[in-house]
Write a protein that holds these residues in place. Structure first.
Motif, PDB file in Angstrom:
ATOM      1  N   CYS A  53       0.832  -1.208   0.000  1.00  0.00           N
ATOM      2  CA  CYS A  53       0.000   0.000   0.000  1.00  0.00           C
ATOM      3  C   CYS A  53       0.867   1.260   0.000  1.00  0.00           C
ATOM      4  O   CYS A  53       0.560   2.250  -0.681  1.00  0.00           O
ATOM      5  N   ARG A  72       0.423   7.786  -7.379  1.00  0.00           N
ATOM      6  CA  ARG A  72      -0.754   8.629  -7.186  1.00  0.00           C
ATOM      7  C   ARG A  72      -0.845   9.722  -8.246  1.00  0.00           C
ATOM      8  O   ARG A  72      -1.919  10.024  -8.766  1.00  0.00           O
ATOM      9  N   THR A 106      -2.071   9.692 -16.439  1.00  0.00           N
ATOM     10  CA  THR A 106      -3.239   8.817 -16.539  1.00  0.00           C
ATOM     11  C   THR A 106      -3.438   8.246 -17.935  1.00  0.00           C
ATOM     12  O   THR A 106      -4.239   7.322 -18.123  1.00  0.00           O
ATOM     13  N   GLN A 154      -5.853 -10.592  -3.714  1.00  0.00           N
ATOM     14  CA  GLN A 154      -6.164  -9.904  -4.972  1.00  0.00           C
ATOM     15  C   GLN A 154      -7.338  -8.956  -4.803  1.00  0.00           C
ATOM     16  O   GLN A 154      -7.316  -7.838  -5.339  1.00  0.00           O
ATOM     17  N   ARG A 155      -8.352  -9.367  -4.065  1.00  0.00           N
ATOM     18  CA  ARG A 155      -9.507  -8.497  -3.835  1.00  0.00           C
ATOM     19  C   ARG A 155      -9.115  -7.258  -3.040  1.00  0.00           C
ATOM     20  O   ARG A 155      -9.545  -6.143  -3.340  1.00  0.00           O
ATOM     21  N   LYS A 156      -8.281  -7.428  -2.030  1.00  0.00           N
ATOM     22  CA  LYS A 156      -7.849  -6.288  -1.221  1.00  0.00           C
ATOM     23  C   LYS A 156      -7.028  -5.298  -2.053  1.00  0.00           C
ATOM     24  O   LYS A 156      -7.199  -4.088  -1.960  1.00  0.00           O
ATOM     25  N   GLN A 199      -7.147  -4.907  -5.276  1.00  0.00           N
ATOM     26  CA  GLN A 199      -8.025  -4.261  -6.255  1.00  0.00           C
ATOM     27  C   GLN A 199      -8.731  -3.055  -5.635  1.00  0.00           C
ATOM     28  O   GLN A 199      -8.870  -2.010  -6.278  1.00  0.00           O
ATOM     29  N   GLN A 200      -9.150  -3.171  -4.390  1.00  0.00           N
ATOM     30  CA  GLN A 200      -9.816  -2.055  -3.711  1.00  0.00           C
ATOM     31  C   GLN A 200      -8.864  -0.878  -3.509  1.00  0.00           C
ATOM     32  O   GLN A 200      -9.227   0.281  -3.706  1.00  0.00           O
ATOM     33  N   THR A 208      -6.268  -0.066  -5.318  1.00  0.00           N
ATOM     34  CA  THR A 208      -5.781   0.542  -6.560  1.00  0.00           C
ATOM     35  C   THR A 208      -6.888   1.133  -7.433  1.00  0.00           C
ATOM     36  O   THR A 208      -6.612   1.641  -8.521  1.00  0.00           O
ATOM     37  N   GLU A 209      -8.116   1.100  -6.979  1.00  0.00           N
ATOM     38  CA  GLU A 209      -9.230   1.553  -7.812  1.00  0.00           C
ATOM     39  C   GLU A 209      -9.078   2.987  -8.295  1.00  0.00           C
ATOM     40  O   GLU A 209      -9.448   3.314  -9.425  1.00  0.00           O
ATOM     41  N   ASP A 210      -8.531   3.871  -7.464  1.00  0.00           N
ATOM     42  CA  ASP A 210      -8.427   5.281  -7.841  1.00  0.00           C
ATOM     43  C   ASP A 210      -7.012   5.688  -8.241  1.00  0.00           C
ATOM     44  O   ASP A 210      -6.671   6.868  -8.253  1.00  0.00           O
ATOM     45  N   GLU A 238      -2.687  -0.527 -13.474  1.00  0.00           N
ATOM     46  CA  GLU A 238      -3.438  -1.747 -13.750  1.00  0.00           C
ATOM     47  C   GLU A 238      -2.635  -2.910 -13.198  1.00  0.00           C
ATOM     48  O   GLU A 238      -1.484  -3.118 -13.597  1.00  0.00           O
TER      49      GLU A 238
END
Length: 400
Positions: free
Chosen positions: A290, A297, A301, A321-323, A325-326, A328-330, A334
């Motif tokens: 994280c 940041r 883009t 992977q789910r954590k 993904q949350q 990196t959403e913003d 990729e």
């Protein structure tokens, strides 16, 4: 005489579901510009033009468009097949491309020929050696041991190169012309990357550099990292023009600009290929991942960074992977790959952690199963050889 040595384009590569068309298009435009800037007489592509034997239509379009544009510069193009290339696919356009100053060598048996300078004068003699399949250069013999098969194949490849050199010398005659040869194989001592699929030509793992003939320059393909072999200046891998695996991240990519003068090798210069798609690898536990993600940041883009995340965690990979993904959403990134750290993968091999088959390569699954057997060294080697030959045969069937 001046050539550009390049290889391992892998047009049409699917990179963790990502299309590389934009990167390859940018590279080919840059290559055209470089050929003009440096007044190159010939470009040699030492194998693996395509990533698969049945490349997608856009990959074929990139290839054909490059040939047409290059023809307008007066530069000659020599395309040699690699282990990823289909002989049939390359040969289907061979005769048409011959009218566009392009020579396609898809299989063994092509004799040495002249390379010409832009002014039409002979500039070098070329020994066109593509990826050599065992069936093209050897006759199967029953009753041979693994070591005997290896020696038989080694002798066949050595003889093939030596005959090419003898024929090239005869073609050169008394002219002061350099002799250039190609090859698509692993040589002893070459440093590989994760994207390089081992070639087990029969049972031969690597070809000794001292078995090459005394040519003036050896243009090699298959290894994706640019390097010279056995400290010999004239035996070179140029590497791939774009990173084909995450372990190539951060390493510059290049083609070799090779100049000959007075019939001899004069200079080898690496022309760095501009990177057009940012890649990055980050490692650590979840908190460290994280923290490192924050560096992206404020990244541009328009070109999201493709990430390989090596994480230290005892949780199931799907949960991690789910954590991620949350988190990196913003962010302008990729995440293409989430995997455990190398240390944890080693522990997995020892059966200490939970795992999924998606984390393992087919070679690792076979190695793990083999390790459960009680075999002597010869039996172990024999099974590994048979497995490698089977994988190679299946690959060739898929590429046919």
């Amino acid at each position: 005489m001046r050539i550009i040595h390049t290889s391992d384009w892998h047009l049409g590569q699917n990179f963790y579901s990502k299309n590389r068309a934009a990167e390859h298009d940018a590279f080919l435009d840059w290559l055209l510009s470089s050929a003009e800037t440096h007044q190159v007489d010939a470009i040699i592509v030492a194998g693996d033009i395509f990533d698969t034997g049945s490349p997608p239509s856009y990959a074929r379009e990139l290839y054909n468009r490059f040939v047409v544009k290059l023809q307008q510069t007066g530069c000659q193009l020599i395309v040699l097949a690699g282990n990823h290339d289909s002989v049939a696919t390359l040969n289907e356009s061979k005769e048409i491309l011959a009218y566009l100053k392009t020579t396609v060598v898809a299989s063994a048996g092509v004799q040495p020929f002249m390379l010409y300078r832009r002014d039409g004068e002979a500039g070098a003699v070329f020994c066109p050696v593509p990826f050599l399949r065992p069936r093209d250069i050897t006759v199967s013999q029953a009753g041979l041991s693994g070591q005997q098969k290896q020696q038989h194949l080694l002798a066949a490849i050595t003889d093939y190169y030596q005959q090419q050199y003898v024929d090239a010398c005869a073609l050169r005659g008394d002219k002061a012309l350099p002799i250039i040869a190609s090859g698509h194989l692993t040589t002893v001592g070459a440093s590989k990357s994760d994207a390089v699929r081992d070639i087990y030509i029969g049972t031969l793992d690597a070809f000794p550099a001292h078995h090459f003939p005394p040519v003036d320059y050896m243009a090699l393909g298959h290894i994706h990292r640019a390097q010279k072999i056995s400290e010999l200046e004239h035996i070179r891998y140029c590497g791939s023009p774009i990173p084909l695996s995450f372990d190539e991240t951060g390493k510059s990519k290049s083609v070799n600009l090779v100049t000959f003068a007075d019939g001899k090798l004069a200079e080898i210069a690496a022309l760095e290929v501009p990177a057009t798609q940012p890649l990055a690898v980050i490692k650590g536990d979840f908190a460290e991942i994280c923290r490192q993600l924050e560096q992206f940041r404020h990244a541009p883009t328009d070109k999201p960074v493709w990430l390989d995340i090596e994480i230290v965690s005892s949780e199931y990979l799907a949960d991690m992977q789910r954590k991620i993904q949350q988190v990196t959403e913003d962010l302008p990134v990729e995440v293409l790959l989430v995997r455990r750290s190398r240390e944890q993968r080693e522990r997995i091999l020892a059966g200490e952690l939970r795992e999924t088959l998606s984390e393992l390569k087919v070679e690792e699954v076979f190695a793990r199963r083999l390790a459960q057997e009680t075999l002597d060294e010869e039996q172990n080697r024999r099974l590994q050889t048979l497995f490698s030959e089977t994988v190679q045969e299946l690959d060739e069937e898929n590429e046919a």
